[in-house]
Structure formats: structure tokens, C-alpha cells
Motif scaffolding. Structure first.
Motif, PDB file in Angstrom:
ATOM      1  N   ALA A   1       0.843  -1.210   0.000  1.00 11.62           N
ATOM      2  CA  ALA A   1       0.000   0.000   0.000  1.00 11.62           C
ATOM      3  C   ALA A   1       0.872   1.251   0.000  1.00 11.62           C
ATOM      4  O   ALA A   1       0.607   2.207  -0.747  1.00 11.62           O
ATOM      5  N   ARG A   2       1.933   1.256   0.795  1.00  8.45           N
ATOM      6  CA  ARG A   2       2.831   2.414   0.867  1.00  8.45           C
ATOM      7  C   ARG A   2       3.523   2.637  -0.470  1.00  8.45           C
ATOM      8  O   ARG A   2       3.659   3.774  -0.930  1.00  8.45           O
ATOM      9  N   LEU A   3       3.969   1.566  -1.109  1.00 11.43           N
ATOM     10  CA  LEU A   3       4.606   1.696  -2.418  1.00 11.43           C
ATOM     11  C   LEU A   3       3.669   2.380  -3.405  1.00 11.43           C
ATOM     12  O   LEU A   3       4.065   3.297  -4.128  1.00 11.43           O
ATOM     13  N   GLU A   4       2.439   1.929  -3.443  1.00 14.29           N
ATOM     14  CA  GLU A   4       1.476   2.485  -4.394  1.00 14.29           C
ATOM     15  C   GLU A   4       1.149   3.942  -4.085  1.00 14.29           C
ATOM     16  O   GLU A   4       1.010   4.757  -5.003  1.00 14.29           O
ATOM     17  N   GLU A   5       1.046   4.289  -2.818  1.00 16.50           N
ATOM     18  CA  GLU A   5       0.781   5.686  -2.454  1.00 16.50           C
ATOM     19  C   GLU A   5       1.923   6.591  -2.925  1.00 16.50           C
ATOM     20  O   GLU A   5       1.688   7.681  -3.455  1.00 16.50           O
TER      21      GLU A   5
ATOM     22  N   ARG B   1       1.669  11.924 -23.067  1.00 15.05           N
ATOM     23  CA  ARG B   1       2.419  11.623 -21.847  1.00 15.05           C
ATOM     24  C   ARG B   1       1.593  11.967 -20.607  1.00 15.05           C
ATOM     25  O   ARG B   1       1.621  11.242 -19.623  1.00 15.05           O
ATOM     26  N   ARG B   2       0.834  13.047 -20.663  1.00 20.93           N
ATOM     27  CA  ARG B   2      -0.031  13.397 -19.536  1.00 20.93           C
ATOM     28  C   ARG B   2      -1.108  12.340 -19.352  1.00 20.93           C
ATOM     29  O   ARG B   2      -1.401  11.926 -18.224  1.00 20.93           O
ATOM     30  N   ALA B   3      -1.701  11.881 -20.437  1.00 21.21           N
ATOM     31  CA  ALA B   3      -2.739  10.842 -20.353  1.00 21.21           C
ATOM     32  C   ALA B   3      -2.163   9.555 -19.777  1.00 21.21           C
ATOM     33  O   ALA B   3      -2.798   8.894 -18.943  1.00 21.21           O
ATOM     34  N   SER B   4      -0.968   9.204 -20.199  1.00 18.81           N
ATOM     35  CA  SER B   4      -0.314   8.001 -19.679  1.00 18.81           C
ATOM     36  C   SER B   4      -0.016   8.143 -18.191  1.00 18.81           C
ATOM     37  O   SER B   4      -0.210   7.204 -17.410  1.00 18.81           O
ATOM     38  N   ALA B   5       0.453   9.317 -17.779  1.00 26.09           N
ATOM     39  CA  ALA B   5       0.730   9.563 -16.362  1.00 26.09           C
ATOM     40  C   ALA B   5      -0.552   9.510 -15.538  1.00 26.09           C
ATOM     41  O   ALA B   5      -0.562   8.975 -14.425  1.00 26.09           O
ATOM     42  N   ALA B   6      -1.633  10.049 -16.076  1.00 30.04           N
ATOM     43  CA  ALA B   6      -2.917   9.996 -15.365  1.00 30.04           C
ATOM     44  C   ALA B   6      -3.389   8.555 -15.212  1.00 30.04           C
ATOM     45  O   ALA B   6      -3.906   8.168 -14.158  1.00 30.04           O
ATOM     46  N   ALA B   7      -3.180   7.745 -16.242  1.00 29.50           N
ATOM     47  CA  ALA B   7      -3.552   6.328 -16.158  1.00 29.50           C
ATOM     48  C   ALA B   7      -2.703   5.618 -15.101  1.00 29.50           C
ATOM     49  O   ALA B   7      -3.219   4.816 -14.311  1.00 29.50           O
TER      50      ALA B   7
ATOM     51  N   ALA C   1      -3.392   4.307  -7.529  1.00 29.45           N
ATOM     52  CA  ALA C   1      -4.404   4.621  -6.513  1.00 29.45           C
ATOM     53  C   ALA C   1      -5.340   3.433  -6.282  1.00 29.45           C
ATOM     54  O   ALA C   1      -5.678   3.117  -5.140  1.00 29.45           O
ATOM     55  N   VAL C   2      -5.725   2.763  -7.345  1.00 30.27           N
ATOM     56  CA  VAL C   2      -6.599   1.590  -7.208  1.00 30.27           C
ATOM     57  C   VAL C   2      -5.864   0.477  -6.464  1.00 30.27           C
ATOM     58  O   VAL C   2      -6.427  -0.155  -5.559  1.00 30.27           O
ATOM     59  N   ARG C   3      -4.605   0.239  -6.819  1.00 26.55           N
ATOM     60  CA  ARG C   3      -3.849  -0.793  -6.109  1.00 26.55           C
ATOM     61  C   ARG C   3      -3.660  -0.417  -4.639  1.00 26.55           C
ATOM     62  O   ARG C   3      -3.754  -1.284  -3.764  1.00 26.55           O
ATOM     63  N   ALA C   4      -3.427   0.858  -4.349  1.00 23.18           N
ATOM     64  CA  ALA C   4      -3.274   1.284  -2.953  1.00 23.18           C
ATOM     65  C   ALA C   4      -4.536   0.986  -2.160  1.00 23.18           C
ATOM     66  O   ALA C   4      -4.473   0.510  -1.022  1.00 23.18           O
ATOM     67  N   VAL C   5      -5.687   1.252  -2.751  1.00 23.40           N
ATOM     68  CA  VAL C   5      -6.960   0.972  -2.074  1.00 23.40           C
ATOM     69  C   VAL C   5      -7.124  -0.532  -1.870  1.00 23.40           C
ATOM     70  O   VAL C   5      -7.561  -0.978  -0.808  1.00 23.40           O
ATOM     71  N   ARG C   6      -6.786  -1.309  -2.878  1.00 25.64           N
ATOM     72  CA  ARG C   6      -6.902  -2.771  -2.739  1.00 25.64           C
ATOM     73  C   ARG C   6      -6.015  -3.300  -1.618  1.00 25.64           C
ATOM     74  O   ARG C   6      -6.409  -4.190  -0.878  1.00 25.64           O
ATOM     75  N   TRP C   7      -4.820  -2.750  -1.503  1.00 29.29           N
ATOM     76  CA  TRP C   7      -3.914  -3.221  -0.461  1.00 29.29           C
ATOM     77  C   TRP C   7      -4.312  -2.718   0.917  1.00 29.29           C
ATOM     78  O   TRP C   7      -4.264  -3.466   1.886  1.00 29.29           O
ATOM     79  N   SER C   8      -4.684  -1.455   1.010  1.00 28.27           N
ATOM     80  CA  SER C   8      -4.936  -0.859   2.331  1.00 28.27           C
ATOM     81  C   SER C   8      -6.384  -0.923   2.780  1.00 28.27           C
ATOM     82  O   SER C   8      -6.663  -0.840   3.967  1.00 28.27           O
TER      83      SER C   8
ATOM     84  N   GLU D   1      -8.384   1.426   2.219  1.00 30.70           N
ATOM     85  CA  GLU D   1      -8.740   2.819   2.462  1.00 30.70           C
ATOM     86  C   GLU D   1      -8.457   3.634   1.207  1.00 30.70           C
ATOM     87  O   GLU D   1      -7.580   3.298   0.422  1.00 30.70           O
ATOM     88  N   SER D   2      -9.207   4.720   1.048  1.00 33.97           N
ATOM     89  CA  SER D   2      -8.968   5.593  -0.095  1.00 33.97           C
ATOM     90  C   SER D   2      -8.845   7.037   0.375  1.00 33.97           C
ATOM     91  O   SER D   2      -9.183   7.361   1.502  1.00 33.97           O
ATOM     92  N   VAL D   3      -8.356   7.865  -0.517  1.00 32.89           N
ATOM     93  CA  VAL D   3      -8.239   9.295  -0.250  1.00 32.89           C
ATOM     94  C   VAL D   3      -8.951  10.051  -1.364  1.00 32.89           C
ATOM     95  O   VAL D   3      -9.135   9.528  -2.461  1.00 32.89           O
ATOM     96  N   ALA D   4      -9.355  11.278  -1.077  1.00 28.88           N
ATOM     97  CA  ALA D   4     -10.107  12.067  -2.054  1.00 28.88           C
ATOM     98  C   ALA D   4      -9.296  12.376  -3.307  1.00 28.88           C
ATOM     99  O   ALA D   4      -9.809  12.312  -4.416  1.00 28.88           O
ATOM    100  N   PHE D   5      -8.025  12.702  -3.136  1.00 28.85           N
ATOM    101  CA  PHE D   5      -7.173  13.063  -4.260  1.00 28.85           C
ATOM    102  C   PHE D   5      -5.909  12.210  -4.225  1.00 28.85           C
ATOM    103  O   PHE D   5      -4.881  12.624  -3.704  1.00 28.85           O
ATOM    104  N   PRO D   6      -5.967  11.004  -4.803  1.00 25.43           N
ATOM    105  CA  PRO D   6      -4.800  10.114  -4.769  1.00 25.43           C
ATOM    106  C   PRO D   6      -3.571  10.793  -5.361  1.00 25.43           C
ATOM    107  O   PRO D   6      -3.648  11.491  -6.361  1.00 25.43           O
TER     108      PRO D   6
END
Length: 163
Positions: free
Chosen positions: A91-95, A112-118, A124-131, A133-138
Motif C-alpha cells: 500500500a505504501r509503495l502504491e501511495e 504523456r499526460r494521459a499516460s501519467a494519469a492512467a 491509486a486503485v492498487r493502494a486501495v486494494r492493499w490498504s 482505504e482511499s483518499v479524495a485526491f490520490p
């Protein structure tokens, strides 16, 4: 693209590449400690970070930069003796990866911006799966205490950083 914008984009790309190097290393630790039930999830994340790392290496070269090299080892943010600690590390790695991709979204344009957003969304999705918990602005909330911009996220070649 102006020279300053290109430099900012290259700096953000290098920070993202450094974060991916750290994530690949960190998932090596996770994979060694994770329980069997989540091993395939850890492997998928490891593979995703390796693919992103390789793509970022090419992008840095495309912009005329020399890709930042991986450190031989990285200091972990806490001991990882068992599966629950491995889940926390994942979870920490993904955050942290989400944070540098937020910087890259800000610095990049076009494809490049679109790729970075993806990449930000995937982390952010992996962080939520691991932890769980979610945050408003990953990618942003996690960095509130770390300062702003890529300078706080770019590892030094001489000092190990926590993934």
C-alpha cells in the motif's frame, strides 16, 4: 514545448522512473513475505511496475535524458517480517508512486499526460486494494507532509530512499 517545460517534464519523468525502480525493489520484498492468497495480486503489481519502469526509461531517452539508475537497495519504511507487513508495504509503495505520477501529470502534456494519469489511477486503485482505504485526491494527500513538487520525490543517487 519550451525549454523550461521540457526540463520540468524530464525532471518529473526521472522522478517517476526512480519511484518505479523503488517499487520494483519493494515488490520483491512483498513477494517474499506475502501470503499465498494475495501472491498473484503482488505479482501483477510487480509486473505492472516493471512495465512502467521500462516505458519511462524509453521516454526519458526520447527527451534526450540519461535515465536515472536503480539503487542497489532501498531502505524500507518499516520492517517486513510477515504477510500483514508486506500488505502495508505494498500500500505504501502504491501511495508513493501515485504521488510522483501526480507530479508528472502536472508537468506533462498530451499523450504523456494521459499516460501519467492512467498510471496515477492504477497506483491509486492498487493502494486501495492493499490498504482498504482511499483518499479524495490520490497522489496528493499522501504528499501533504512531504513538501510539494518533484524535488521531494526524487531520490538522491548517494542516499537510499524508502520505497
Amino acid at each position: 514545448m519550451s525549454g523550461g517545460a521540457k526540463r520540468a517534464e524530464l525532471t518529473a519523468l526521472q522522478a517517476a522512473l526512480a519511484a518505479e525502480h523503488a517499487a520494483v525493489y519493494g515488490y520483491g520484498v512483498v513477494g517474499g513475505r506475502i501470503g499465498a492468497a494475495r501472491r498473484s495480486e503482488a505479482r501483477a503489481a510487480y509486473d505492472a511496475h516493471r512495465a512502467r519502469r521500462d516505458a519511462l526509461t524509453r521516454e526519458v531517452r526520447d527527451l534526450g535524458g540519461e535515465p536515472v539508475a536503480a539503487n542497489a537497495a532501498y531502505a524500507l519504511p518499516f520492517p517486513v517480517p510477515d504477510a500483514p507487513a508486506a500488505v502495508r508495504l505494498a500500500a505504501r509503495l502504491e501511495e508513493r508512486v501515485a504521488g510522483v505520477y501526480a507530479d508528472l501529470v502536472r508537468a506533462a502534456t498530451g499523450v504523456r499526460r494521459a499516460s501519467a494519469a492512467a498510471a496515477l489511477r492504477e497506483a491509486a486503485v492498487r493502494a486501495v486494494r492493499w490498504s482498504g482505504e482511499s483518499v479524495a485526491f490520490p497522489g496528493l494527500a499522501e504528499r501533504a507532509g512531504e513538501g510539494t513538487g518533484t524535488a521531494g520525490a526524487t531520490p538522491s543517487a548517494s542516499a537510499p530512499v524508502t520505497p
